[in-house]
Design an enzyme around this catalytic site. Structure first.
Site, PDB file in Angstrom:
ATOM      1  N   LYS A   1      26.919  35.421  13.100  1.00 20.12           N
ATOM      2  CA  LYS A   1      25.880  34.459  12.690  1.00 20.12           C
ATOM      3  C   LYS A   1      24.477  34.994  12.983  1.00 20.12           C
ATOM      4  O   LYS A   1      23.607  34.966  12.125  1.00 20.12           O
ATOM      5  CB  LYS A   1      26.039  33.111  13.434  1.00 20.12           C
TER       6      LYS A   1
ATOM      7  N   ARG B   1      26.900  22.332  17.287  1.00 16.30           N
ATOM      8  CA  ARG B   1      28.149  22.830  17.860  1.00 16.30           C
ATOM      9  C   ARG B   1      29.104  21.689  18.192  1.00 16.30           C
ATOM     10  O   ARG B   1      30.223  21.945  18.622  1.00 16.30           O
ATOM     11  CB  ARG B   1      27.846  23.584  19.143  1.00 16.30           C
TER      12      ARG B   1
ATOM     13  N   ARG C   1      24.809  40.675  27.108  1.00 15.46           N
ATOM     14  CA  ARG C   1      24.655  39.291  27.564  1.00 15.46           C
ATOM     15  C   ARG C   1      25.641  38.979  28.680  1.00 15.46           C
ATOM     16  O   ARG C   1      26.806  39.358  28.590  1.00 15.46           O
ATOM     17  CB  ARG C   1      24.896  38.334  26.387  1.00 15.46           C
TER      18      ARG C   1
ATOM     19  N   ARG D   1      34.502  30.588  25.922  1.00 16.91           N
ATOM     20  CA  ARG D   1      33.645  30.217  24.785  1.00 16.91           C
ATOM     21  C   ARG D   1      34.477  30.015  23.522  1.00 16.91           C
ATOM     22  O   ARG D   1      34.198  29.121  22.719  1.00 16.91           O
ATOM     23  CB  ARG D   1      32.570  31.279  24.560  1.00 16.91           C
TER      24      ARG D   1
HETATM   25  P1  AMP Z   1      24.979  31.614  21.446  1.00 20.49           P
HETATM   26  O1  AMP Z   1      23.887  32.602  21.630  1.00 20.49           O
HETATM   27  O2  AMP Z   1      24.836  30.792  20.207  1.00 20.49           O
HETATM   28  O3  AMP Z   1      26.355  32.239  21.574  1.00 20.49           O
HETATM   29  O4  AMP Z   1      24.851  30.580  22.664  1.00 20.49           O
HETATM   30  C1  AMP Z   1      24.997  31.000  24.007  1.00 20.49           C
HETATM   31  C2  AMP Z   1      25.287  29.815  24.888  1.00 20.49           C
HETATM   32  O5  AMP Z   1      24.190  28.889  24.843  1.00 20.49           O
HETATM   33  C3  AMP Z   1      26.500  28.984  24.504  1.00 20.49           C
HETATM   34  O6  AMP Z   1      27.715  29.522  24.991  1.00 20.49           O
HETATM   35  C4  AMP Z   1      26.159  27.637  25.135  1.00 20.49           C
HETATM   36  O7  AMP Z   1      26.355  27.654  26.527  1.00 20.49           O
HETATM   37  C5  AMP Z   1      24.655  27.540  24.885  1.00 20.49           C
HETATM   38  N1  AMP Z   1      24.353  26.906  23.570  1.00 20.49           N
HETATM   39  C6  AMP Z   1      23.776  27.493  22.479  1.00 20.49           C
HETATM   40  N2  AMP Z   1      23.667  26.633  21.461  1.00 20.49           N
HETATM   41  C7  AMP Z   1      24.201  25.470  21.903  1.00 20.49           C
HETATM   42  C8  AMP Z   1      24.411  24.193  21.307  1.00 20.49           C
HETATM   43  N3  AMP Z   1      24.059  23.939  20.031  1.00 20.49           N
HETATM   44  N4  AMP Z   1      24.988  23.229  22.072  1.00 20.49           N
HETATM   45  C9  AMP Z   1      25.336  23.457  23.351  1.00 20.49           C
HETATM   46  N5  AMP Z   1      25.187  24.630  23.969  1.00 20.49           N
HETATM   47  C10 AMP Z   1      24.626  25.641  23.255  1.00 20.49           C
END
Ligand code: AMP
Length: 220
Positions: free
Chosen positions: A13, A88, A161, A172
């Site tokens: 994404k 999400r 990360r 996750r």
């Molecule tokens: P990502 O970079 O999209 O993989 O997001 C990394 C982490 O940020 C996720 O594993 C969640 O802990 C948090 N996070 C990001 N977007 C959301 C969301 N829309 N709702 C809740 N937690 C989020």
């Protein structure tokens, strides 16, 4: 263009949203990036979010909705946006729908990036981001080009990360199945869902995404 990219962690994404941002001039809105910025800035939100993120869990819906409301009100989002990592949960999707209905700017489509879970593990294990410009790379399939410079003229400063370790990735993916996958039906019922195969090279996936965009424009 108002688009949601839906898919498991590692489905591509962020990488595709960054490409589309460059090509179509609408911002990538990554809630993960917004949270990581808050973590780096050491704000109260950042400190609380870091604990949740490092555990592979989701930050509370009301906080996320507040963040997205603020972000979409910024002028650069007026012409459109590509949502990456939001919504999400069903509560977030309902909140987004209400927010955009108020603004009179509904989303055009939700693109589901479909991919085999085994490929996800490999993608996440090799994923690296640049500390300064935020670009996402993969050590094997998409490394920086030799001598390629970051926005400040220096070489990219890559890091992994903290939530891309094996254990957190497992968590996750399970959170994705439980909390986020129901959005597939949710958006299918609204007639907004488009599916693309997210396996293959960046260019291949990108062409599939562009084909979806082209079909939306021609349908208007
Ligand atoms: P990502 O970079 O999209 O993989 O997001 C990394 C982490 O940020 C996720 O594993 C969640 O802990 C948090 N996070 C990001 N977007 C959301 C969301 N829309 N709702 C809740 N937690 C989020």
């Amino acid at each position: 263009m108002r688009l949601v990219l839906l898919g498991a962690p590692g489905s591509g994404k962020g990488t595709q949203a960054q490409r589309m941002q460059a090509r179509h001039g609408v911002p990538q809105v990554s809630t993960g990036d917004l949270l990581r910025e808050a973590v780096a800035a050491g704000t109260d939100l950042g400190r609380a979010a870091k604990i949740v993120m490092d555990a592979g869990q989701l930050v509370a819906d009301n906080i996320m909705l507040g963040i997205i409301r603020e972000r979409l009100a910024r002028p650069d989002a007026a012409r459109g946006f590509i949502l990456d990592g939001f919504p999400r949960t069903i509560v977030q999707a309902d909140g987004l729908g209400a927010l955009l209905a108020d603004l009179g700017t509904p989303i055009d489509a939700v693109v589901l990036m479909e991919i085999d879970p085994e490929v996800l593990q490999k993608r996440l294990a090799g994923r690296r981001s640049c500390r300064r410009c935020g670009r996402v790379f993969h050590i094997e399939t998409n490394p920086p080009k030799p001598g390629e410079r970051c926005t400040d003229g220096k070489l990219h400063d890559l890091f992994q990360r903290p939530d891309d370790n094996e254990e957190t990735v497992r968590e996750r993916l399970s959170v994705y199945c439980e909390r986020t996958q129901p959005l597939i039906d949710y958006y299918a019922r609204k007639g907004l869902l488009r599916r693309i195969d997210a396996a293959g090279t960046l260019d291949e996936v990108n062409s599939r995404l562009e084909a979806v965009l082209a079909s939306l424009t021609s349908a208007h």
